[in-house]
Design an enzyme around this catalytic site. Structure first.
Site, short mmCIF file in Angstrom:
data_model
loop_
_atom_site.label_atom_id
_atom_site.label_comp_id
_atom_site.label_asym_id
_atom_site.label_seq_id
_atom_site.Cartn_x
_atom_site.Cartn_y
_atom_site.Cartn_z
N ASP A 10 3.50 2.46 5.33
CA ASP A 10 4.61 2.03 6.44
C ASP A 10 5.92 1.11 6.20
OD1 ASP A 10 3.04 0.41 4.31
OD2 ASP A 10 3.04 -1.81 4.89
N HIS A 240 4.92 -1.11 -6.24
CA HIS A 240 3.65 -1.11 -5.71
C HIS A 240 3.23 0.20 -4.89
CE1 HIS A 240 3.61 -5.33 -5.76
NE2 HIS A 240 4.76 -5.65 -4.77
#
Length: 317
Positions: A10, A240
């Protein structure tokens, strides 16, 4: 030896960093990107995925997927973290290419069935595409090589609630299906990713090495870094999504525990990932009913960040 992957994403500033690794690493066979809502809308996620590949001079298939959660109402995209366009509100061009005609879940199913036992799914956003792929063809559980999920938190606490990490919180019903499906799975969550800080010095090296893509990585990083300065008081960002790839290619940099995962889907603990270590007895037996998986509970942060930087500067692992 090539590692074929499908990257479910995303994009997202940290997604862009991870996509750059997929594009650069000589041992990754980049089969395609599947897009999901999360950091941005599904339309923006697909546009960004297409653009990032084009900036690197590569033609990577992109299949558009989940636009909203399976059950819950969708929250607005976090523009204060990634920018309204997902890339720090930079002035970026419109991609020339288009998404594939088939959906992201269909793409996953087709690719896994075409190469049983070979493909790794790396999912770094909400997990609707993987959950829907499981619904379309449950047999892929035994056909994927492994599934790596960037999400969740066991000991670190949450980043969108006291207990929930954003990707799991955004679609907890999908996460529950994916994390308990019974396929070979590793969760790389905040317990590991918060140990890693990508500094301005690292990003400057990446900018110089990565050309047009490097300019986007560096520019979007500045926006993301400002959020991290306020939220966590650090000079840099936690990369991340790149950590999921670091685990895939260099698992020795992580500490892993094996056990049983589950996800809370409602109430104050919505999106919390629950982990019962293998062999640990708790009152009752309900904690250990799900299949065994691996969970990263720590990372050698400096080594992970140096690996990310090395891949994106020397294009070697």
């Amino acid at each position: 030896m090539n590692t074929p992957i499908i990257f479910d994403t995303d994009p997202g500033v940290d997604d862009a960093q991870a996509i750059a690794i997929c594009l650069a690493h000589p041992d990754i066979e980049f089969l395609g990107m599947t897009t999901t809502f999360g950091n941005v809308t599904i339309e923006t996620a697909t546009s960004n995925a297409l653009l990032l590949g084009e900036l690197a001079g590569q033609s990577i298939p992109v299949a558009q997927g989940a636009s909203q959660p399976l059950v819950k109402d969708k929250f607005p995209a976090p523009a204060h973290i990634h920018g309204a366009n997902g890339l720090g509100n930079m002035d970026i061009p419109t991609p020339k290419g288009k998404a594939l005609a088939i959906s992201a879940p269909q793409f996953i199913v087709e690719q896994v069935n075409a190469r049983p036992g070979e493909i790794t799914l790396v999912a770094v956003g909400p997990l609707g595409n993987l959950a829907t792929a499981l619904q379309l063809d449950p047999s892929i559980i035994s056909k994927v090589k492994q599934v790596i999920v960037m999400g969740g938190s066991i000991r670190e606490g949450g980043n969108v609630s006291p207990v929930a990490e954003a990707n799991i919180f955004n679609d907890p019903h999908a996460a529950k299906k994916v994390l308990t499906a019974g396929w070979p799975l590793t969760m790389v969550g905040l317990d590991a990713t918060h140990r890693c800080i990508l500094t301005p010095a690292h990003v400057e090296r990446i900018r110089v090495a990565q050309g047009a893509l490097g300019e986007v990585l560096s520019g979007s990083y500045q926006f993301y870094k400002a959020f991290y300065k306020e939220a966590r008081g650090i000079d840099g960002c936690c990369p991340h999504d790149s950590c999921a790839l670091a685990w895939l290619m260099k698992p020795e940099m992580f500490t892993v525990e094996r056990g049983h995962l589950n996800v809370e889907v409602e109430g104050l603990a919505e999106g919390q990932t629950l982990f019962a270590p293998e062999g640990r007895e708790f009152l009752g037996n309900q904690w250990s009913q799900t299949p065994l998986v691996d969970v990263c509970v720590n990372a050698q942060g400096d080594k992970v960040v140096e690996w990310i930087t090395d891949v994106l500067t020397a294009k070697t692992a």
